[in-house]
Write an enzyme that holds these catalytic residues in place. Structure first.
Site, short mmCIF file in Angstrom:
data_model
loop_
_atom_site.label_atom_id
_atom_site.label_comp_id
_atom_site.label_asym_id
_atom_site.label_seq_id
_atom_site.Cartn_x
_atom_site.Cartn_y
_atom_site.Cartn_z
N GLU A 37 0.86 -1.19 0.00
CA GLU A 37 0.00 0.00 0.00
C GLU A 37 0.89 1.24 0.00
O GLU A 37 1.78 1.37 0.82
CB GLU A 37 -0.93 -0.01 1.22
CG GLU A 37 -1.76 1.24 1.40
CD GLU A 37 -2.60 1.61 0.16
OE1 GLU A 37 -3.44 0.81 -0.25
OE2 GLU A 37 -2.37 2.72 -0.40
N GLY A 42 -6.97 0.95 3.32
CA GLY A 42 -8.41 0.97 3.09
C GLY A 42 -8.79 1.69 1.81
O GLY A 42 -9.92 1.58 1.35
N GLY A 43 -7.86 2.46 1.23
CA GLY A 43 -8.10 3.06 -0.09
C GLY A 43 -9.17 4.15 -0.11
O GLY A 43 -9.44 4.81 0.90
N THR A 44 -9.78 4.30 -1.27
CA THR A 44 -10.69 5.41 -1.53
C THR A 44 -11.92 5.40 -0.63
O THR A 44 -12.26 6.41 -0.01
CB THR A 44 -11.17 5.34 -3.00
OG1 THR A 44 -10.05 5.24 -3.85
CG2 THR A 44 -11.99 6.56 -3.37
N CYS A 45 -12.60 4.27 -0.57
CA CYS A 45 -13.88 4.20 0.14
C CYS A 45 -13.71 4.68 1.58
O CYS A 45 -14.45 5.52 2.07
CB CYS A 45 -14.43 2.78 0.10
SG CYS A 45 -16.02 2.63 0.91
N HIS A 443 -45.50 -3.56 8.43
CA HIS A 443 -46.14 -2.24 8.43
C HIS A 443 -45.63 -1.45 9.62
O HIS A 443 -45.51 -2.00 10.70
CB HIS A 443 -47.66 -2.40 8.51
CG HIS A 443 -48.35 -1.08 8.66
ND1 HIS A 443 -48.51 -0.22 7.59
CD2 HIS A 443 -48.86 -0.45 9.76
CE1 HIS A 443 -49.13 0.87 8.03
NE2 HIS A 443 -49.35 0.76 9.33
C1 LIG Z 1 -16.47 10.90 -3.08
C2 LIG Z 1 -16.74 9.44 -3.35
C3 LIG Z 1 -17.80 8.82 -2.72
C4 LIG Z 1 -18.04 7.47 -2.95
N1 LIG Z 1 -19.11 6.90 -2.34
C5 LIG Z 1 -19.38 5.59 -2.59
C6 LIG Z 1 -20.48 4.95 -1.97
O1 LIG Z 1 -21.21 5.56 -1.18
N2 LIG Z 1 -20.70 3.64 -2.23
C7 LIG Z 1 -19.90 2.93 -3.08
O2 LIG Z 1 -20.13 1.75 -3.30
N3 LIG Z 1 -18.84 3.51 -3.68
C8 LIG Z 1 -18.57 4.82 -3.46
N4 LIG Z 1 -17.49 5.40 -4.05
C9 LIG Z 1 -16.63 4.57 -4.91
C10 LIG Z 1 -15.70 3.72 -4.06
O3 LIG Z 1 -14.99 4.52 -3.16
C11 LIG Z 1 -14.73 2.95 -4.94
O4 LIG Z 1 -15.45 2.28 -5.94
C12 LIG Z 1 -13.95 1.92 -4.14
O5 LIG Z 1 -13.23 2.53 -3.11
C13 LIG Z 1 -13.01 1.17 -5.09
O6 LIG Z 1 -12.12 0.46 -4.37
P1 LIG Z 1 -10.92 -0.32 -5.04
O7 LIG Z 1 -10.90 -1.57 -4.28
O8 LIG Z 1 -11.03 -0.39 -6.49
O9 LIG Z 1 -9.62 0.57 -4.75
P2 LIG Z 1 -9.30 1.81 -3.83
O10 LIG Z 1 -10.19 1.86 -2.66
O11 LIG Z 1 -9.22 3.02 -4.66
O12 LIG Z 1 -7.86 1.43 -3.27
C14 LIG Z 1 -6.73 1.35 -4.07
C15 LIG Z 1 -5.51 1.43 -3.18
O13 LIG Z 1 -4.36 1.12 -3.96
C16 LIG Z 1 -3.30 1.96 -3.57
N5 LIG Z 1 -2.36 2.03 -4.68
C17 LIG Z 1 -2.57 2.54 -5.92
N6 LIG Z 1 -1.51 2.37 -6.70
C18 LIG Z 1 -0.58 1.73 -5.96
C19 LIG Z 1 0.74 1.28 -6.21
N7 LIG Z 1 1.29 1.41 -7.40
N8 LIG Z 1 1.41 0.71 -5.19
C20 LIG Z 1 0.85 0.54 -3.98
N9 LIG Z 1 -0.40 0.94 -3.68
C21 LIG Z 1 -1.11 1.52 -4.66
C22 LIG Z 1 -3.98 3.28 -3.26
O14 LIG Z 1 -3.18 4.06 -2.39
C23 LIG Z 1 -5.27 2.82 -2.61
O15 LIG Z 1 -5.15 2.74 -1.21
C24 LIG Z 1 -17.20 6.74 -3.82
C25 LIG Z 1 -16.11 7.36 -4.42
C26 LIG Z 1 -15.88 8.70 -4.20
C27 LIG Z 1 -14.70 9.35 -4.87
#
Ligand SMILES: Cc1cc2nc3c(=O)[nH]c(=O)nc-3n(C[C@H](O)[C@H](O)[C@H](O)COP(=O)(O)OP(=O)(O)OC[C@H]3O[C@@H](n4cnc5c(N)ncnc54)[C@H](O)[C@@H]3O)c2cc1C
Length: 461
Positions: A37, A42-45, A443
């Site tokens: 990582e 935990g990434g984007t979510c 209900h």
């Molecule tokens: C504002 C916003 C609100 C959202 N709300 C919702 C919601 O309510 N419900 C829903 O279902 N979805 C929602 N989403 C979408 C959801 O967040 C994403 O679809 C989901 O997080 C995708 O996860 P993922 O597993 O693809 O990767 P991500 O969660 O994006 O994780 C990828 C990880 O890989 C790491 N990484 C990247 N490249 C490298 C590398 N070369 N080396 C090492 N690490 C790396 C990154 O740092 C990151 O931690 C939302 C998105 C946004 C932007």
């Protein structure tokens, strides 16, 4: 770089929604796994997507209801927003989730956690920091980030994205949100309810252009009723510094040619994090937008490399990423034959009231040529919505006239994000809609109206 190569049964790049459970699956099976990582666990979510935005949605909702106190029979006096506290609440929720993922991975037997940027060196070799790792199975879960299109002024004016929004601990006076889709609209309503003036600028002729027109129109009415300014058909968007703030040029068919605000958020789509991964060294193919090309079981063109989550372009949600993990893991560990094409489209737009969606839109049903039946019912006739004082929106369901299976539904209304699962699960069961009609629902709930609505089906035109 150290010369020794470390061997693992599996390497996982990214700790989004698919990576960590995949690591656990390997570790539980007694296999060695390395997970890498480069940012927050935990990434984007967890850090810049679902968790923080839905925490903000909750703050905005509480403030909104407090403002309607007189309707419900209470008074609060002057409702004041403390943005530092709103942010602190959001940060706490994200930090707890992120730490949960990190602790889980670090506590896993057989799992090595490495922080840093991963790059392929060959189809089975990944370099991170000064370490060389090798495995026969590599899983890419690198997610995506906000798209920043080349528009005039983009390099001269500070702008926000969903990531930098996370550091905001003040209330923008006039917040301009470029992009009238899922991310933009959630932020628009949140900040309007917290007290900002908000203008949404959308290039297309309507908001959330992937939805049916009646859904777009109702969402627009809901947002405009709260005082959000919506500018559609903004064909040519530009940014310019103005009086300590920002002017967004629009070239719209209607209204003034620019809108001047204090901050601008760009919410105009996402791009995958695939350009700095050394994919060429592994021979992994991407499409013209940078998404990793995968087959129906999420394998890339290179045997032994899979791509899961947002980076494969097959879904853009937390649940699609987690479902990717389930598909790959079941295929690998259970000799199952799960496929991406088996899953049914489902998602929500978390404005208030929320939009829950499953299956096809009306436009998709029309295109499919299915002989269909449809029914639409206003939330103002749903008892539970009346009791709650939240009657905006509608429920719309479309079924196949011959098979009686549900083709798609939109529930824009209180509880829509939850109620939609009643229909989704029946769709997965491939059962006819009559199952929902015969079920006894509790209900008073929104769900109890689904049988009533299904009793009003008419030919779809
Ligand atoms: C504002 C916003 C609100 C959202 N709300 C919702 C919601 O309510 N419900 C829903 O279902 N979805 C929602 N989403 C979408 C959801 O967040 C994403 O679809 C989901 O997080 C995708 O996860 P993922 O597993 O693809 O990767 P991500 O969660 O994006 O994780 C990828 C990880 O890989 C790491 N990484 C990247 N490249 C490298 C590398 N070369 N080396 C090492 N690490 C790396 C990154 O740092 C990151 O931690 C939302 C998105 C946004 C932007």
């Amino acid at each position: 770089m150290t010369g020794t190569i470390k061997h693992f049964d599996a390497i996982i790049i990214g700790t989004g929604q698919a990576g960590p459970p995949m690591a656990a699956r390997f570790a539980d099976a007694g296999k060695t796994v390395a997970i890498i990582e480069r940012g927050k666990f935990g990434g984007t979510c967890v850090n810049t997507g679902c968790t923080p935005t839905k925490t903000l949605v909750a703050s905005a909702y509480a403030i909104h209801i407090a403002g309607r106190g007189a309707e419900y029979g209470f008074s609060t006096g002057d409702v004041r927003v403390d943005m530092k506290q709103v942010k602190a609440r959001k940060d706490a929720a994200s930090a707890t989730s992120s730490k949960g993922v990190e602790d889980w991975l670090r506590g896993m037997t057989n799992c090595t956690v490495i922080q840093g940027q991963a790059r392929f060196q060959s189809p089975n070799t990944v370099v991170v920091n000064d370490e060389i790792l090798q495995a026969d199975k590599i899983f890419i879960n690198v997610g995506g980030r906000a798209r920043v299109p080349e528009m005039p002024g983009i390099h001269d004016v500070p702008f926000l994205t969903n990531s930098s929004m996370m550091d905001i601990n003040f209330l923008p006076e006039h917040f301009i949100i470029v992009g009238g889709s899922y991310v933009g609209l959630e932020f628009a309503q949140i900040y309007r309810r917290l007290g900002s003036d908000v203008t949404v600028v959308e290039m297309g002729p309507r908001l959330i252009g992937r939805e049916d027109e009646d859904v777009s129109d109702s969402v627009r009415e809901i947002l405009e009723a709260e005082g959000i300014n919506i500018r559609l058909n903004a064909k040519c968007i530009s940014l310019e510094k103005r009086d300590g703030g920002v002017a967004v040029g629009l070239t719209c068919e209607e209204g003034p040619p620019e809108v001047v605000g204090t901050q601008a958020l760009l919410a105009v789509g996402r791009i995958p994090n695939t350009s700095d991964l050394g994919l060429d060294r592994a021979g992994v193919i991407t499409d013209h937008r940078g998404y990793i090309v995968v087959d129906d079981q999420l394998q890339t063109n290179v045997p032994g490399i899979w791509a899961l989550g947002d980076c494969n372009g097959r879904g853009a949600f937390t649940h699609t990423s987690y479902n990717d993990y389930e598909i790959v893991a079941d295929n690998l560990f259970n000799a199952d034959h799960r496929r991406v094409s088996d899953r049914i489209q489902a998602y929500a737009l978390f404005i208030d009231p929320p939009l829950g969606r499953c299956g096809m839109t009306d436009a998709e049903v029309r295109k499919s040529g299915s002989r269909a039946l449809t029914a639409k019912f206003p939330m103002s006739q749903v008892g539970r919505a009346v009791e709650k004082g939240e009657t905006q929106g509608f429920i719309k369901i479309c079924v196949d006239a011959e098979t009686k299976q549900i083709l798609g539904a939109a529930i824009l209304g209180v509880g829509g994000d939850e109620v939609i699962h009643v229909l989704l699960d029946v769709m997965y069961a491939k059962a006819p809609y009559t199952v929902v009609q015969r079920a006894m629902h509790i209900h008073p709930t929104v769900s109890e109206y689904l049988p009533t609505i299904l009793g009003k089906l008419e030919p779809f035109t």
